[in-house]
Design a protein around this motif. Structure first.
Motif, PDB file in Angstrom:
ATOM      1  N   SER A  93      15.785  67.151  44.152  1.00  0.00           N
ATOM      2  CA  SER A  93      16.142  68.550  43.935  1.00  0.00           C
ATOM      3  C   SER A  93      15.470  69.046  42.652  1.00  0.00           C
ATOM      4  N   GLY A  94      15.725  70.275  42.312  1.00  0.00           N
ATOM      5  CA  GLY A  94      15.106  70.838  41.114  1.00  0.00           C
ATOM      6  C   GLY A  94      15.614  70.228  39.829  1.00  0.00           C
ATOM      7  N   THR A  95      16.788  69.589  39.882  1.00  0.00           N
ATOM      8  CA  THR A  95      17.386  69.048  38.660  1.00  0.00           C
ATOM      9  C   THR A  95      17.311  67.539  38.548  1.00  0.00           C
ATOM     10  N   GLN A  96      17.185  66.832  39.680  1.00  0.00           N
ATOM     11  CA  GLN A  96      17.228  65.371  39.640  1.00  0.00           C
ATOM     12  C   GLN A  96      16.406  64.781  40.784  1.00  0.00           C
ATOM     13  N   SER A  97      15.563  63.818  40.464  1.00  0.00           N
ATOM     14  CA  SER A  97      14.766  63.132  41.485  1.00  0.00           C
ATOM     15  C   SER A  97      15.523  61.902  41.983  1.00  0.00           C
ATOM     16  N   LYS A  98      15.014  61.334  43.070  1.00  0.00           N
ATOM     17  CA  LYS A  98      15.645  60.124  43.606  1.00  0.00           C
ATOM     18  C   LYS A  98      15.519  58.959  42.620  1.00  0.00           C
ATOM     19  N   ARG A  99      14.426  58.921  41.865  1.00  0.00           N
ATOM     20  CA  ARG A  99      14.249  57.885  40.849  1.00  0.00           C
ATOM     21  C   ARG A  99      15.334  57.984  39.777  1.00  0.00           C
ATOM     22  N   GLU A 100      15.630  59.201  39.297  1.00  0.00           N
ATOM     23  CA  GLU A 100      16.657  59.399  38.265  1.00  0.00           C
ATOM     24  C   GLU A 100      18.035  59.071  38.809  1.00  0.00           C
ATOM     25  N   ILE A 105      22.624  55.175  39.112  1.00  0.00           N
ATOM     26  CA  ILE A 105      23.451  54.224  39.872  1.00  0.00           C
ATOM     27  C   ILE A 105      23.357  52.833  39.259  1.00  0.00           C
ATOM     28  N   CYS A 106      22.134  52.400  38.931  1.00  0.00           N
ATOM     29  CA  CYS A 106      21.956  51.085  38.307  1.00  0.00           C
ATOM     30  C   CYS A 106      22.708  50.990  36.984  1.00  0.00           C
ATOM     31  N   ALA A 107      22.599  52.046  36.166  1.00  0.00           N
ATOM     32  CA  ALA A 107      23.257  52.030  34.862  1.00  0.00           C
ATOM     33  C   ALA A 107      24.775  51.978  35.021  1.00  0.00           C
ATOM     34  N   LEU A 108      25.309  52.748  35.954  1.00  0.00           N
ATOM     35  CA  LEU A 108      26.756  52.768  36.169  1.00  0.00           C
ATOM     36  C   LEU A 108      27.271  51.382  36.546  1.00  0.00           C
ATOM     37  N   LEU A 109      26.573  50.731  37.487  1.00  0.00           N
ATOM     38  CA  LEU A 109      26.989  49.402  37.922  1.00  0.00           C
ATOM     39  C   LEU A 109      26.743  48.357  36.835  1.00  0.00           C
ATOM     40  N   ALA A 110      25.642  48.501  36.101  1.00  0.00           N
ATOM     41  CA  ALA A 110      25.303  47.513  35.072  1.00  0.00           C
ATOM     42  C   ALA A 110      26.292  47.548  33.912  1.00  0.00           C
ATOM     43  N   PHE A 111      26.626  48.746  33.409  1.00  0.00           N
ATOM     44  CA  PHE A 111      27.590  48.831  32.308  1.00  0.00           C
ATOM     45  C   PHE A 111      28.967  48.374  32.755  1.00  0.00           C
ATOM     46  N   SER A 112      29.293  48.618  34.019  1.00  0.00           N
ATOM     47  CA  SER A 112      30.560  48.111  34.545  1.00  0.00           C
ATOM     48  C   SER A 112      30.551  46.587  34.558  1.00  0.00           C
ATOM     49  N   ALA A 113      29.391  45.989  34.881  1.00  0.00           N
ATOM     50  CA  ALA A 113      29.288  44.530  34.945  1.00  0.00           C
ATOM     51  C   ALA A 113      29.401  43.895  33.569  1.00  0.00           C
ATOM     52  N   ILE A 114      28.706  44.458  32.565  1.00  0.00           N
ATOM     53  CA  ILE A 114      28.723  43.809  31.243  1.00  0.00           C
ATOM     54  C   ILE A 114      30.073  43.953  30.566  1.00  0.00           C
ATOM     55  N   ARG A 176      17.880  31.506  43.487  1.00  0.00           N
ATOM     56  CA  ARG A 176      18.538  30.710  44.510  1.00  0.00           C
ATOM     57  C   ARG A 176      20.025  30.484  44.237  1.00  0.00           C
ATOM     58  N   ARG A 177      20.540  31.097  43.177  1.00  0.00           N
ATOM     59  CA  ARG A 177      21.956  30.934  42.890  1.00  0.00           C
ATOM     60  C   ARG A 177      22.749  32.078  43.504  1.00  0.00           C
ATOM     61  N   ARG A 178      24.059  31.925  43.464  1.00  0.00           N
ATOM     62  CA  ARG A 178      24.925  32.953  44.028  1.00  0.00           C
ATOM     63  C   ARG A 178      24.854  34.217  43.175  1.00  0.00           C
ATOM     64  N   ALA A 179      24.788  35.350  43.829  1.00  0.00           N
ATOM     65  CA  ALA A 179      24.672  36.618  43.111  1.00  0.00           C
ATOM     66  C   ALA A 179      25.170  37.748  44.000  1.00  0.00           C
ATOM     67  N   VAL A 180      25.537  38.853  43.359  1.00  0.00           N
ATOM     68  CA  VAL A 180      25.857  40.089  44.064  1.00  0.00           C
ATOM     69  C   VAL A 180      24.617  40.974  43.983  1.00  0.00           C
ATOM     70  N   VAL A 181      24.091  41.358  45.139  1.00  0.00           N
ATOM     71  CA  VAL A 181      22.817  42.082  45.189  1.00  0.00           C
ATOM     72  C   VAL A 181      23.068  43.513  45.652  1.00  0.00           C
ATOM     73  N   PHE A 182      22.510  44.464  44.902  1.00  0.00           N
ATOM     74  CA  PHE A 182      22.549  45.874  45.282  1.00  0.00           C
ATOM     75  C   PHE A 182      21.129  46.298  45.658  1.00  0.00           C
ATOM     76  N   LEU A 183      20.943  46.693  46.913  1.00  0.00           N
ATOM     77  CA  LEU A 183      19.654  47.198  47.372  1.00  0.00           C
ATOM     78  C   LEU A 183      19.694  48.724  47.310  1.00  0.00           C
ATOM     79  N   ILE A 184      18.877  49.283  46.447  1.00  0.00           N
ATOM     80  CA  ILE A 184      18.861  50.731  46.230  1.00  0.00           C
ATOM     81  C   ILE A 184      17.498  51.261  46.672  1.00  0.00           C
ATOM     82  N   SER A 185      17.493  52.083  47.727  1.00  0.00           N
ATOM     83  CA  SER A 185      16.241  52.561  48.303  1.00  0.00           C
ATOM     84  C   SER A 185      16.512  53.823  49.113  1.00  0.00           C
TER      85      SER A 185
END
Length: 338
Positions: A93-100, A105-114, A176-185
């Motif tokens: 959109s005019g205010t936010q791209s899909k990259r932003e 989304i990554c930042a929200l989940l990452a700060f929640s994780a740490i 190869r270890r256990r992890a929670v994976v978020f696929l963002i696309s």
């Protein structure tokens, strides 16, 4: 994007997402992980202060030096972001791209994780893996991930291509270890849709221990490929090999076959009879698929003389629709012992 603009965007993402994490996720996320469960992490040399109960005596005996096992708490998760940053992410959109939006989304989940002392990692991909940042803890590490997302620009001959399948396969090899994976696309996956599908050649064997003159079924299956040739069985010197129509399988016990695979790809069935006793080698079969030669593994077949009661052809299971099977298939073959 200049350095000051990048820093401004990263700071804005940090403030907004931290606020959301504190207001929404605090407490709920942590409550899902209770107990002390421990998971093995690595072995390292003993250091002063290590618990002697964690000494790995097997490694110590092999190396001659004290080694201890290190563990990590199971409640400390590893979070991995698989982030598609092909050029289609620049649209928005005019205010936010899909990259932003993806960075937010990554930042929200990452700060929640740490906040729960979890580790966070990042894989940026287009039609290949472009950036891999191993999982670590801490807010500085999260800010680095966000900077990488904003600073990355897709290259290559066609920056619009995306191959999600390749990214997932690469991730399985990298971590190869256990992890929670978020696929963002945005899942505009033109790369994998046009990519050449891998060819899989597999074989199945009905029996590995047979009587002399007893038939068993050998299947060669090819999944993938457009032009599939006929398997070459000309080197089967110790066996009599004949084609076995797939329709005749209903007259045999097919517990050795996975029924879900019968309609996949191209299937070739052969009826094979051992011509002599002993431990025989069922040779490799070669097959031409789209101009490339594939080979199957060899098998060891143990062939023995049948019991006296089996010498007569009283229980013939030849695969003929007019003769329903009532026992093992014994064909009269002159013994040639070794």
């Amino acid at each position: 994007m200049t350095t000051s603009e990048l820093a401004k965007k990263v700071r804005y993402i940090e403030i907004t997402t931290k606020k959301a994490v504190t207001a929404t996720f605090a407490g709920e996320y942590a409550s899902a992980f209770k107990g002390r469960g421990m998971e093995f992490d690595e072995v390292r040399e003993y250091q002063t202060g290590d618990d002697i109960r964690t000494i790995d005596w097997n490694v110590t005996a092999r190396t001659g030096k004290l080694h201890t096992k290190r563990f990590m708490e199971e409640r400390e998760l590893t979070i991995i972001f698989l982030l598609d940053l092909s050029s289609s992410g620049s649209f928005g959109s005019g205010t936010q791209s899909k990259r932003e939006l993806a960075a937010e989304i990554c930042a929200l989940l990452a700060f929640s994780a740490i906040k729960n002392n979890d580790r966070v990692g990042l894989i940026i991909f287009t039609d290949g893996v472009e950036v891999y940042i191993p999982p670590k803890k801490g807010s500085k590490h999260v800010l680095r991930l966000i900077r990488e997302v904003f600073a990355f620009r897709p290259g290559g001959p066609d920056p619009a291509l995306t191959d999600i399948g390749f990214a997932l396969n690469s991730f399985s090899r990298l971590y190869r270890r256990r992890a929670v994976v978020f696929l963002i696309s945005d899942f505009l996956d033109r790369g994998s849709a046009n990519a050449e599908k891998p060819v899989v050649v597999r074989v199945d064997l009905e029996e590995s221990e047979v009587y002399l003159g007893e038939s068993f079924i050998y299947r060669v299956q090819v999944i993938g490929g457009k032009n599939v040739g006929i398997p070459d069985t000309s080197n089967f010197e110790d066996f009599d090999v004949r084609d076995f129509p797939k329709a005749w399988l209903r007259y045999r016990n097919t517990d050795w076959l996975d029924p879900d695979t019968l309609e996949l790809g191209t299937n070739y069935f052969f009826r094979i009879v051992a011509l002599r006793t002993g431990l025989l080698t069922l040779p490799s079969v070669t097959i031409d698929v789209d101009g490339k030669i594939y080979s199957t593994p060899e098998f060891r077949i143990k062939a023995e003389l049948p019991p006296p009661s089996k010498h007569r052809r009283t229980a013939v299971r030849c695969g003929c629709p007019r003769t329903p099977p009532q026992g093992r298939t014994i064909f009269p073959v002159k013994a040639a012992q070794i």
